[in-house]
Design an enzyme around this catalytic site. Sequence first.
Site, PDB file in Angstrom:
ATOM      1  N   ALA A  61       0.857  -1.191   0.000  1.00 53.00           N
ATOM      2  CA  ALA A  61       0.000   0.000   0.000  1.00 53.00           C
ATOM      3  C   ALA A  61       0.886   1.231   0.000  1.00 53.00           C
ATOM      4  O   ALA A  61       2.050   1.177   0.389  1.00 53.00           O
ATOM      5  CB  ALA A  61      -0.891   0.015   1.244  1.00 53.00           C
ATOM      6  N   TYR A 126      -5.779   8.910   1.814  1.00 56.14           N
ATOM      7  CA  TYR A 126      -5.340   7.527   2.058  1.00 56.14           C
ATOM      8  C   TYR A 126      -6.557   6.623   2.235  1.00 56.14           C
ATOM      9  O   TYR A 126      -6.697   5.596   1.558  1.00 56.14           O
ATOM     10  CB  TYR A 126      -4.443   7.472   3.300  1.00 56.14           C
ATOM     11  CG  TYR A 126      -4.268   6.086   3.872  1.00 56.14           C
ATOM     12  CD1 TYR A 126      -3.595   5.092   3.155  1.00 56.14           C
ATOM     13  CD2 TYR A 126      -4.793   5.750   5.121  1.00 56.14           C
ATOM     14  CE1 TYR A 126      -3.442   3.815   3.672  1.00 56.14           C
ATOM     15  CE2 TYR A 126      -4.643   4.471   5.647  1.00 56.14           C
ATOM     16  CZ  TYR A 126      -3.966   3.507   4.923  1.00 56.14           C
ATOM     17  OH  TYR A 126      -3.821   2.239   5.430  1.00 56.14           O
TER      18      TYR A 126
HETATM   19  N1  LIG Z   1       0.683   0.270   9.540  1.00 53.92           N
HETATM   20  C1  LIG Z   1      -0.518   0.383  10.090  1.00 53.92           C
HETATM   21  O1  LIG Z   1      -0.665   0.758  11.271  1.00 53.92           O
HETATM   22  C2  LIG Z   1      -1.737   0.028   9.280  1.00 53.92           C
HETATM   23  C3  LIG Z   1      -3.021   0.320   9.801  1.00 53.92           C
HETATM   24  C4  LIG Z   1      -4.136  -0.051   9.046  1.00 53.92           C
HETATM   25  C5  LIG Z   1      -3.986  -0.690   7.824  1.00 53.92           C
HETATM   26  N2  LIG Z   1      -2.727  -0.943   7.340  1.00 53.92           N
HETATM   27  C6  LIG Z   1      -2.587  -1.646   6.058  1.00 53.92           C
HETATM   28  O2  LIG Z   1      -1.832  -2.828   6.291  1.00 53.92           O
HETATM   29  C7  LIG Z   1      -1.052  -3.148   5.129  1.00 53.92           C
HETATM   30  C8  LIG Z   1       0.387  -3.441   5.523  1.00 53.92           C
HETATM   31  O3  LIG Z   1       0.973  -2.316   6.164  1.00 53.92           O
HETATM   32  P1  LIG Z   1       2.479  -2.350   6.691  1.00 53.92           P
HETATM   33  O4  LIG Z   1       2.526  -1.493   7.903  1.00 53.92           O
HETATM   34  O5  LIG Z   1       2.977  -3.750   6.741  1.00 53.92           O
HETATM   35  O6  LIG Z   1       3.224  -1.576   5.500  1.00 53.92           O
HETATM   36  P2  LIG Z   1       4.799  -1.492   5.100  1.00 53.92           P
HETATM   37  O7  LIG Z   1       5.665  -1.938   6.212  1.00 53.92           O
HETATM   38  O8  LIG Z   1       5.005  -0.128   4.528  1.00 53.92           O
HETATM   39  O9  LIG Z   1       4.888  -2.558   3.930  1.00 53.92           O
HETATM   40  C9  LIG Z   1       4.280  -2.331   2.674  1.00 53.92           C
HETATM   41  C10 LIG Z   1       5.033  -3.111   1.633  1.00 53.92           C
HETATM   42  O10 LIG Z   1       4.435  -2.870   0.346  1.00 53.92           O
HETATM   43  C11 LIG Z   1       5.471  -2.549  -0.606  1.00 53.92           C
HETATM   44  N3  LIG Z   1       4.918  -1.710  -1.658  1.00 53.92           N
HETATM   45  C12 LIG Z   1       4.567  -0.402  -1.581  1.00 53.92           C
HETATM   46  N4  LIG Z   1       4.089   0.032  -2.775  1.00 53.92           N
HETATM   47  C13 LIG Z   1       4.129  -1.043  -3.610  1.00 53.92           C
HETATM   48  C14 LIG Z   1       3.778  -1.226  -4.975  1.00 53.92           C
HETATM   49  N5  LIG Z   1       3.294  -0.235  -5.735  1.00 53.92           N
HETATM   50  N6  LIG Z   1       3.940  -2.470  -5.524  1.00 53.92           N
HETATM   51  C15 LIG Z   1       4.454  -3.481  -4.781  1.00 53.92           C
HETATM   52  N7  LIG Z   1       4.822  -3.363  -3.494  1.00 53.92           N
HETATM   53  C16 LIG Z   1       4.672  -2.138  -2.907  1.00 53.92           C
HETATM   54  C17 LIG Z   1       6.518  -1.851   0.225  1.00 53.92           C
HETATM   55  O11 LIG Z   1       7.773  -1.856  -0.441  1.00 53.92           O
HETATM   56  P3  LIG Z   1       8.716  -0.534  -0.431  1.00 53.92           P
HETATM   57  O12 LIG Z   1       8.791  -0.073   0.995  1.00 53.92           O
HETATM   58  O13 LIG Z   1      10.024  -1.036  -0.950  1.00 53.92           O
HETATM   59  O14 LIG Z   1       8.042   0.460  -1.317  1.00 53.92           O
HETATM   60  C18 LIG Z   1       6.504  -2.712   1.493  1.00 53.92           C
HETATM   61  O15 LIG Z   1       7.254  -3.886   1.314  1.00 53.92           O
HETATM   62  C19 LIG Z   1      -1.291  -1.998   4.150  1.00 53.92           C
HETATM   63  O16 LIG Z   1      -2.290  -2.380   3.242  1.00 53.92           O
HETATM   64  C20 LIG Z   1      -1.815  -0.864   5.012  1.00 53.92           C
HETATM   65  O17 LIG Z   1      -2.653   0.002   4.282  1.00 53.92           O
HETATM   66  C21 LIG Z   1      -1.610  -0.595   8.044  1.00 53.92           C
END
Ligand SMILES: NC(=O)c1ccc[n+]([C@@H]2O[C@H](COP(=O)([O-])OP(=O)(O)OC[C@H]3O[C@@H](n4cnc5c(N)ncnc54)[C@H](OP(=O)(O)O)[C@@H]3O)[C@@H](O)[C@H]2O)c1
Length: 288
Positions: A61, A126
Amino acid sequence: MKIAIIGSNGQLGSDIYEELRENITGEITALTHTDIDVSDMDSVYSVFNDIKPDIIINTAAFHNVPQCEKEAGKAYAVNSSGVENLAKISNQLKAELIHFSTDYVFDGEKNSPYIETDKPNPLNIYAKSKLEGENKIRETADKYYILRVAGLYGKYPSRVKGYNFVELMLRLAKERDEIRVVDDERTTPTYTKEIAKQILKIIKSKPPFDIYHATAEGECSWYEFAKTIFEFAGVNANLKKAVPGEFATEVNRPKYSVLENHNLKKEGINTFKHWKAGLKEYLSSLNI
Ligand SMILES: NC(=O)c1ccc[n+]([C@@H]2O[C@H](COP(=O)([O-])OP(=O)(O)OC[C@H]3O[C@@H](n4cnc5c(N)ncnc54)[C@H](OP(=O)(O)O)[C@@H]3O)[C@@H](O)[C@H]2O)c1
């Protein structure tokens, strides 16, 4: 069984990869942003026509909330069109799509836990782009699970910030005489390992294709979360409640975004523990 995980080096993706690799017999492919760009249809088609997975798990995301306001085009490209690309390839391969959305699809006005049938009303770009992604899946994908998660932390760093809230609090306790945290935003902090375990349960039990709220049990304000972190970690910090509006930003966020895992419970497959239990488990893994 063949499973491909997108965002496999992210905060959530890393834990899911570990959990599935240890507990599923089959081929688990870990994909990073270098391997695939979900917003690029050619990239999506070429990667998945090669792997031909039975299940695609998408943790990717663009979720830097303030940055999404400035780069709305990119937010929609990754969080909506990218997700539609995955829905299309899933149908073509007759694969299941497991996708993650957010508590931020709600506006927080309900003031009691949201269930899956409550009406979303996202407050920022977002959240709007994530809701559009959900809708693309529901319109397009034949076989899907959308999991709305919230307040993530885990042993692997978020790719956006490089640290999580628990680590931040423990660091600030060493650096500052006083720590001020908001008490007027309520959510449910959720340990990513707990989500990984829930994904395993879903893959094994195959509930109906639907939206599932998937957060730890209970709720708290960020102040209460910080207070509990210090209590469990045995850290003596000078923690104070921030005055409402003290950390005001230009981006609107829901004040109350607690989710009830209604559909998981209805199916009898909710594996989440109370957020305090998840926090204890996480802190014990840090060896502090
Ligand atoms: N973090 C929170 O508190 C939270 C809360 C609610 C919902 N969410 C949702 O939970 C999910 C996981 O979050 P997370 O915290 O694990 O995120 P994260 O640590 O930022 O991991 C996201 C991963 O997606 C990759 N990515 C980003 N853009 C991409 C693209 N266009 N194509 C392919 N890969 C891509 C990133 O790679 P790069 O870094 O190399 O770009 C990274 O490996 C997301 O859908 C987010 O919206 C998160």
